[in-house]
Design an enzyme around this catalytic site. Structure first.
Site, PDB file in Angstrom:
ATOM      1  N   LYS A  83      -9.119   3.258  -2.853  1.00 11.50           N
ATOM      2  CA  LYS A  83      -9.515   2.460  -1.692  1.00 11.50           C
ATOM      3  C   LYS A  83     -10.936   2.840  -1.278  1.00 11.50           C
ATOM      4  CE  LYS A  83      -7.539   1.021   2.779  1.00 11.50           C
ATOM      5  NZ  LYS A  83      -6.396   1.237   3.709  1.00 11.50           N
TER       6      LYS A  83
ATOM      7  N   SER B  56      19.896  -1.330  34.624  1.00  9.14           N
ATOM      8  CA  SER B  56      19.649  -1.248  36.062  1.00  9.14           C
ATOM      9  C   SER B  56      19.889  -2.548  36.799  1.00  9.14           C
ATOM     10  CB  SER B  56      18.190  -0.821  36.298  1.00  9.14           C
ATOM     11  OG  SER B  56      17.307  -1.851  35.894  1.00  9.14           O
TER      12      SER B  56
ATOM     13  N   CYS C 164      -5.689  -3.392   1.793  1.00  8.63           N
ATOM     14  CA  CYS C 164      -5.545  -3.527   3.248  1.00  8.63           C
ATOM     15  C   CYS C 164      -6.868  -3.671   4.004  1.00  8.63           C
ATOM     16  CB  CYS C 164      -4.740  -2.334   3.779  1.00  8.63           C
ATOM     17  SG  CYS C 164      -4.031  -2.636   5.426  1.00  8.63           S
TER      18      CYS C 164
ATOM     19  N   GLU D 243       0.840  -1.197   0.000  1.00  5.27           N
ATOM     20  CA  GLU D 243       0.000   0.000   0.000  1.00  5.27           C
ATOM     21  C   GLU D 243       0.879   1.253   0.000  1.00  5.27           C
ATOM     22  OE1 GLU D 243      -3.885   1.601   2.549  1.00  5.27           O
ATOM     23  OE2 GLU D 243      -2.615  -0.004   3.341  1.00  5.27           O
TER      24      GLU D 243
END
Length: 714
Positions: free
Chosen positions: A114, A359, A175, A45
């Site tokens: 689309k 840490s 999509c 896309e």
């Protein structure tokens, strides 16, 4: 005889606004598809400009440059002889559309906009585009003059149409249209479309690929057909990693699958399909009856054949067989997704490497192991001869070495890319955490430094005493809650300033050629962020956070997986350690504990997070749900107390979410304020809210009923 044809789809590592880079990757994918004998190539896309351009989609420059790049594809004779499905934005009648451009031999057959836009979670397509809300409607599009000169025509069709060749029929989806209840492929298939293309910009999230695979299989399981799925792969310029997985499916069976995580910029997936298999699959009379009621599509005709028009038998062309689908465990997804994302981010940012405040706890440990996983993936790519990766490694990590240097092991690469530092406090930091940080850095090969920040902390703390005469104390020394928090926050924020100082200077200290600073990596997990269990602008503030959308539960599972799969024995010590911030003094009777401080466990936080975001429940709805889910663990009042405690702390710490370090997106309940989770950051006091009052009323009713039952039984 069957109609055999080779079709190709691809995953491309596109980058927003990288015009020439994107164009070259598109061209390379077409060259590879042609070399494999393919006569149809499908791309991701918005591949020409990159999917993640965001508000740049509102700029006219972007549309001009997209056409300029398309002109280069149209003009290139090397790219002829194959039907191309290419993605780019198009402006038509002053409206912006997300489009597919169907091309053959330098001619545009169709511009297909689309129809259903993605507009939730991470996506805001309605902000930039409008949908083509006219099914089967087609009109004329007037081409830019530079394109008109190339193709020799002034107008081309734009709209919801399909492509008809002498041997098959092709329809394009984009999509989101696959995820919709009424997907375009349904009516397209009923109208005789045999090959469907789907071009996506779909991001990685843990456990998401399973859903995507089922959708692709179901797209053709009922209706029959060939389904080609293309996707971006890599970091396109924002928080998302697009996870490839290019796919070819026939009649509900996967016949070709690409990688989900890869350092390759171009990956082409091909399959040989027999279109007669589709026709045989569609032989049921019920389907035929439904096809008579489907709306008709305009067919754009082309003389281009996808199969060999001579119909000569070719023994070398063998239809692809169904194959087992490959998916990764969530632990593997954590190892690979953020790792590939970090490599893209590093090489494209031109930074010299990474810096992690280590840490000795599991969160910063997981972050460091993800970078080590990245180094492992880079070494694999070097072993496969990936020239782009080799060039990037020599530019980034080779700046410490002689020209032409390449690492021999992941640890050797890690030593030149990853810098870690343990920043302790003499009264708060334990020997165990200090040693764990040192030993982990040694096992993965990181360049490690070890220091104490007492002098900086004391200087900052004494400023208040000098100005006011007041000396704050920790809680264990008789101080108030406010004093206790203030002293913890000085340490946390000192570590943030120190991190950026070291990140800027360590390459210089190590005499790195070419300069450049390090990217500071944060390590606050999604559950801590959701609860607000972090100091604003502390060492969780960084350039990028690989684990900011991953739960503590999944991180522990990942570290446990990596202990075996990466052969890092030191990780056992991190898994067994009690999570602690080490911001309060350690005494014979007190050691600070994260879960005790938070008043809830990390497992409970994950539940709260999913119910809040994924199930869309407020305090009262969450209480009602957990009455059922936790009925064997807690009384109604205990459930109520936990729900109210979570929402109280979520509300008062909500402002921290607005400053969270940009995080790799991996989880559906991420509290990322910047795009994914849009909420107010000034809330009314929840303990005075109507929703809390309703919870209390329900608890009292339940307790009265329970009391009445006990009395009756007595």
């Amino acid at each position: 005889m069957g109609r055999l044809m080779t079709v190709a789809t691809c995953s491309l590592n596109q980058w927003a606004l990288d015009w020439q880079g994107n164009l070259e990757r598109i061209k390379e994918s077409i060259r590879q598809a042609k070399k494999a004998g393919a006569t149809l190539r499908v791309g991701p896309e918005l591949e020409i400009c990159g999917y993640s351009c965001a508000d740049h989609f509102l700029e006219s420059d972007l549309y001009l440059h997209s056409w300029e790049m398309l002109a280069e594809i149209l003009k290139d004779d090397e790219l002829h002889g194959i039907l191309l499905d290419v993605g780019m934005p198009v402006m038509h009648r002053n409206n912006r559309y997300n489009c597919r451009i169907l091309i053959v031999d330098g001619k545009i057959l169709l511009i297909r906009p689309k129809m259903f836009l993605a507009n939730d979670g991470n996506y805001r397509e309605y902000r930039w585009f409008i949908p083509w809300k006219r099914p089967t409607h087609v009109e004329e599009y007037y081409l830019p003059r530079m394109i008109e000169k190339i193709v020799g025509t002034q107008k081309v069709p734009i709209g919801d149409a399909i492509i008809s060749t002498p041997d098959t029929c092709i329809g394009a989806e984009t999509c989101e249209e696959l995820w919709c209840p009424q997907s375009p492929h349904i009516n397209m298939g009923l109208n005789g479309v045999e090959i469907f293309t789907n071009s996506s910009g779909s991001h990685h999230a843990l456990r998401k690929l399973d859903i995507r695979l089922r959708l692709m299989a179901e797209a053709t399981r009922k209706n029959g057909g060939v389904y080609l799925y293309a996707n971006e792969q890599g970091c396109s310029g924002d928080r998302l990693y697009y996870d490839g997985s290019a796919m070819i499916v026939i009649n509900g069976e996967v016949v070709a699958q690409g990688s989900q995580f890869s350092l390759n910029d171009v990956e082409v997936v091909t399959a040989v399909v027999d279109i007669e298999d589709v026709r045989a699959y569609r032989s049921s009379s019920s389907r035929g009856m439904q096809s008579l009621d489907a709306p008709p599509y305009q067919r754009i005709e082309t003389a281009f054949n996808l199969s060999d028009p001579s119909d000569d038998f070719n023994p070398q062309l063998i239809p692809s067989k169904p194959q087992l689908i490959h998916t990764h465990k969530p632990e593997e997804e954590i190892a690979l997704g953020p790792a590939c994302y970090l490599w893209d981010y590093l090489r494209r940012s031109k930074a010299a490497g990474f810096f992690i405040p280590l840490s000795g706890g599991i969160d910063s440990c997981a972050t460091a192991v993800i970078v080590f996983s990245m180094c492992r993936e880079v070494m694999k790519a070097i072993g496969e001869g990936n020239q782009q990766v080799i060039a990037d490694v020599q530019r980034i990590a080779g700046a410490y070495e002689k020209e032409g240097w390449l690492p021999a092991t992941p640890q050797e690469l890690c030593h030149n890319i990853l810098h870690t530092c343990y920043m302790g406090m003499s009264a708060q930091s334990s020997a165990e955490t200090r040693n764990r940080a040192r030993d982990l850095a040694k096992e993965i090969g990181a360049y490690h430094t070890n220091l104490d920040i007492d002098t900086v902390y004391d200087a900052e703390k004494n400023l208040l005493t000098q100005a006011t005469g007041f000396t704050p104390k920790f809680k264990v020394h008789g101080g108030t809650v406010s004093e206790n928090l203030a002293l913890q926050n000085i340490q946390a924020r000192t570590r943030m300033v120190t991190s950026y100082y070291f990140a800027q200077m360590l390459p210089t200290v190590r005499k790195r050629e070419g300069g450049g600073g390090l990217l500071v990596l944060g390590s606050a997990n999604v559950d801590e962020s959701l609860r607000g269990y972090l100091t604003k602008y502390d060492c969780s503030s960084a350039d990028i956070n690989p684990i900011g959308s991953i739960s503590k539960t999944d991180l522990k599972a990942f570290v446990n997986w990596a202990m075996t799969n990466f052969q890092l024995d030191i990780l056992k010590d991190f898994i067994n350690a009690t999570p602690t911030a080490e911001l309060e003094p350690i005494t014979t009777s007190y050691v600070q504990s994260d879960e005790a401080d938070m008043g809830m466990t990390y497992a409970e936080l994950s539940v709260f997070g999913k119910l809040r975001k994924e199930n869309k429940l407020g305090p009262f709805g969450m209480f009602q749900r957990l009455l059922h889910d936790w009925k064997d663990m807690y009384s109604p009042r205990e459930v109520a107390d936990k729900v109210k405690r979570f929402h109280h702390y979520y509300a008062i710490n909500r402002h921290k979410m607005t400053t969270l370090t940009p995080s790799y997106h991996a989880e559906g309940y991420s509290p990322d304020d910047n795009r994914f989770d849009l909420r107010p950051f000034l809330y009314p006091a929840f303990f005075e809210s109507w929703s809390f009052r309703r919870i209390d009323e329900e608890v009292e009713k339940m307790e009265r009923r329970a009391g009445g039952k006990e009395g009756a039984e007595a």
